[in-house]
Design a protein around this motif. Sequence first.
Motif, PDB file in Angstrom:
ATOM      1  N   ALA A 166      24.590  27.821 -44.402  1.00 64.37           N
ATOM      2  CA  ALA A 166      25.201  28.601 -43.265  1.00 64.37           C
ATOM      3  C   ALA A 166      25.389  27.363 -42.271  1.00 64.37           C
ATOM      4  N   ALA A 167      24.450  26.282 -42.100  1.00 66.04           N
ATOM      5  CA  ALA A 167      24.704  25.431 -41.291  1.00 66.04           C
ATOM      6  C   ALA A 167      25.737  24.552 -41.491  1.00 66.04           C
ATOM      7  N   GLY A 168      26.144  24.228 -42.947  1.00 65.47           N
ATOM      8  CA  GLY A 168      27.084  23.373 -43.330  1.00 65.47           C
ATOM      9  C   GLY A 168      28.392  24.251 -42.875  1.00 65.47           C
ATOM     10  N   ILE A 169      28.557  25.410 -43.289  1.00 64.17           N
ATOM     11  CA  ILE A 169      29.678  26.081 -42.894  1.00 64.17           C
ATOM     12  C   ILE A 169      29.957  25.935 -41.175  1.00 64.17           C
ATOM     13  N   TYR A 170      28.967  26.094 -40.619  1.00 65.77           N
ATOM     14  CA  TYR A 170      29.139  26.015 -39.140  1.00 65.77           C
ATOM     15  C   TYR A 170      29.762  24.528 -38.733  1.00 65.77           C
ATOM     16  N   ALA A 171      29.062  23.677 -39.282  1.00 66.73           N
ATOM     17  CA  ALA A 171      29.431  22.231 -39.094  1.00 66.73           C
ATOM     18  C   ALA A 171      31.221  21.758 -39.356  1.00 66.73           C
ATOM     19  N   VAL A 172      31.416  22.508 -40.593  1.00 67.47           N
ATOM     20  CA  VAL A 172      32.778  22.025 -41.104  1.00 67.47           C
ATOM     21  C   VAL A 172      33.679  22.879 -40.330  1.00 67.47           C
ATOM     22  N   LEU A 173      33.155  24.343 -39.679  1.00 67.17           N
ATOM     23  CA  LEU A 173      34.085  25.069 -39.039  1.00 67.17           C
ATOM     24  C   LEU A 173      34.286  24.614 -37.538  1.00 67.17           C
ATOM     25  N   LEU A 174      33.326  23.862 -36.981  1.00 66.31           N
ATOM     26  CA  LEU A 174      33.395  23.390 -35.709  1.00 66.31           C
ATOM     27  C   LEU A 174      34.574  22.125 -35.614  1.00 66.31           C
ATOM     28  N   GLY A 175      34.369  21.135 -36.744  1.00 68.38           N
ATOM     29  CA  GLY A 175      35.301  20.274 -36.936  1.00 68.38           C
ATOM     30  C   GLY A 175      36.698  20.464 -37.231  1.00 68.38           C
ATOM     31  N   ALA A 176      36.741  21.568 -38.062  1.00 68.15           N
ATOM     32  CA  ALA A 176      38.165  22.114 -38.413  1.00 68.15           C
ATOM     33  C   ALA A 176      38.924  22.736 -37.474  1.00 68.15           C
ATOM     34  N   THR A 177      38.103  23.535 -36.603  1.00 65.97           N
ATOM     35  CA  THR A 177      38.717  24.214 -35.351  1.00 65.97           C
ATOM     36  C   THR A 177      39.098  23.484 -34.234  1.00 65.97           C
ATOM     37  N   ALA A 178      38.521  22.229 -33.836  1.00 68.43           N
ATOM     38  CA  ALA A 178      38.735  21.752 -32.628  1.00 68.43           C
ATOM     39  C   ALA A 178      40.005  21.175 -32.235  1.00 68.43           C
ATOM     40  N   LEU A 179      40.598  20.563 -33.275  1.00 66.45           N
ATOM     41  CA  LEU A 179      41.813  20.029 -32.900  1.00 66.45           C
ATOM     42  C   LEU A 179      43.200  21.064 -33.398  1.00 66.45           C
ATOM     43  N   VAL A 180      42.957  21.906 -34.116  1.00 61.92           N
ATOM     44  CA  VAL A 180      44.219  22.650 -34.265  1.00 61.92           C
ATOM     45  C   VAL A 180      44.249  23.925 -33.567  1.00 61.92           C
ATOM     46  N   LYS A 181      43.039  24.466 -32.978  1.00 59.43           N
ATOM     47  CA  LYS A 181      43.028  25.632 -31.895  1.00 59.43           C
ATOM     48  C   LYS A 181      44.191  25.476 -30.697  1.00 59.43           C
ATOM     49  N   GLU A 182      44.281  24.321 -30.139  1.00 60.19           N
ATOM     50  CA  GLU A 182      45.138  24.128 -29.310  1.00 60.19           C
ATOM     51  C   GLU A 182      46.391  24.575 -29.380  1.00 60.19           C
ATOM     52  N   GLU A 183      47.136  24.461 -30.645  1.00 58.29           N
ATOM     53  CA  GLU A 183      48.575  24.847 -30.930  1.00 58.29           C
ATOM     54  C   GLU A 183      48.379  26.339 -31.334  1.00 58.29           C
ATOM     55  N   THR A 184      47.422  26.846 -32.131  1.00 60.81           N
ATOM     56  CA  THR A 184      47.287  28.376 -32.165  1.00 60.81           C
ATOM     57  C   THR A 184      46.998  29.336 -30.684  1.00 60.81           C
ATOM     58  N   ASP A 185      46.274  28.755 -30.184  1.00 59.10           N
ATOM     59  CA  ASP A 185      46.139  29.409 -28.724  1.00 59.10           C
ATOM     60  C   ASP A 185      46.969  29.054 -27.835  1.00 59.10           C
ATOM     61  N   GLY A 186      48.164  28.153 -28.032  1.00 57.94           N
ATOM     62  CA  GLY A 186      49.147  27.806 -27.075  1.00 57.94           C
ATOM     63  C   GLY A 186      48.687  27.104 -25.858  1.00 57.94           C
ATOM     64  N   THR A 187      47.740  26.367 -25.906  1.00 59.49           N
ATOM     65  CA  THR A 187      47.242  25.523 -24.928  1.00 59.49           C
ATOM     66  C   THR A 187      47.437  24.015 -24.942  1.00 59.49           C
ATOM     67  N   ILE A 188      48.148  23.590 -25.998  1.00 57.83           N
ATOM     68  CA  ILE A 188      48.402  22.509 -26.269  1.00 57.83           C
ATOM     69  C   ILE A 188      49.195  21.705 -25.052  1.00 57.83           C
TER      70      ILE A 188
END
Length: 271
Positions: free
Chosen positions: A85-107
């Motif tokens: 679970a900790a490993g999933i959280y770590a990968v999820l933190l990194g994977a979400t960090a840069l792409v979420k701006e485009e998805t959320d429209g805050t780029i």
Amino acid sequence: MTLIKIEWRNGIKSLILWSAAVMVILGLFMAVFPTMQSSGMKDIVNTKLDAMPSELLKMFNLQGGTSLLEVTGYFAYVFQYLFLAAGIYAVLLGATALVKEETDGTIDFLYAQPLSRRDIVFYKQLANTLLLALFWLLTWLFSFGIIYVFKEKGSNWSTIFSQINRVFLNEGLVLLLLLAIGFCFSPILKSSKQTTGVALGFVFGTYILGVLSEINSKVEWLKDVSPLHYAVPSTTLNENMKGIHLLICVIGIIAFSGLSYFFYEKKDFKG
């Protein structure tokens, strides 16, 4: 600093939820430990496990079955699954960090800031590393507390302290590697909706490869591509991760962090 504050504000709720989930599950499993001291359970551990195939024991890291009768051995067995679970959280933190701006429209907000793309990656890496470090610190402190509550009478607290520290320090390095890998995925993904699948697929996929390496000597080399098997809790209770795995972690953190800068600078934004 503004970007770091935004990342913290966006990530603190997730941090609390993940930390609470890990603590509750760990607390429930550790509450079962006193039953391991009953004569019936001691008989099962001492005799029944010895009759099981060695491959099956290796799969579940139960080679030293009698350690389940000790609080640290029992903790290590339980914690190996919570580390997934900790490993999933770590990968999820990194994977979400840069792409979420485009998805959320805050780029567009980031475009308006006096920040280069390298600055954006750096500050996001820093903020999410701090979030992961806080998650790991809270889990660390809770683990000490719950072990102290349920440890057997006469156990050596200094030995327990040393063993649990070794587990968390070794696995903490693996989490930093997983975070860096997640960051490397982030500029490549097209939507933050893909991050959960990527995190689950990567963690469970590499975990299964590690399990295969334990039960089949012909593919033992697969352990080198499974970060989750670099620091198995039952092993790191008494020894640090192998030098080659330590080197892979350090080089991997540097390499994947560097690749995240490279991919992000080359990325074409949707705007």
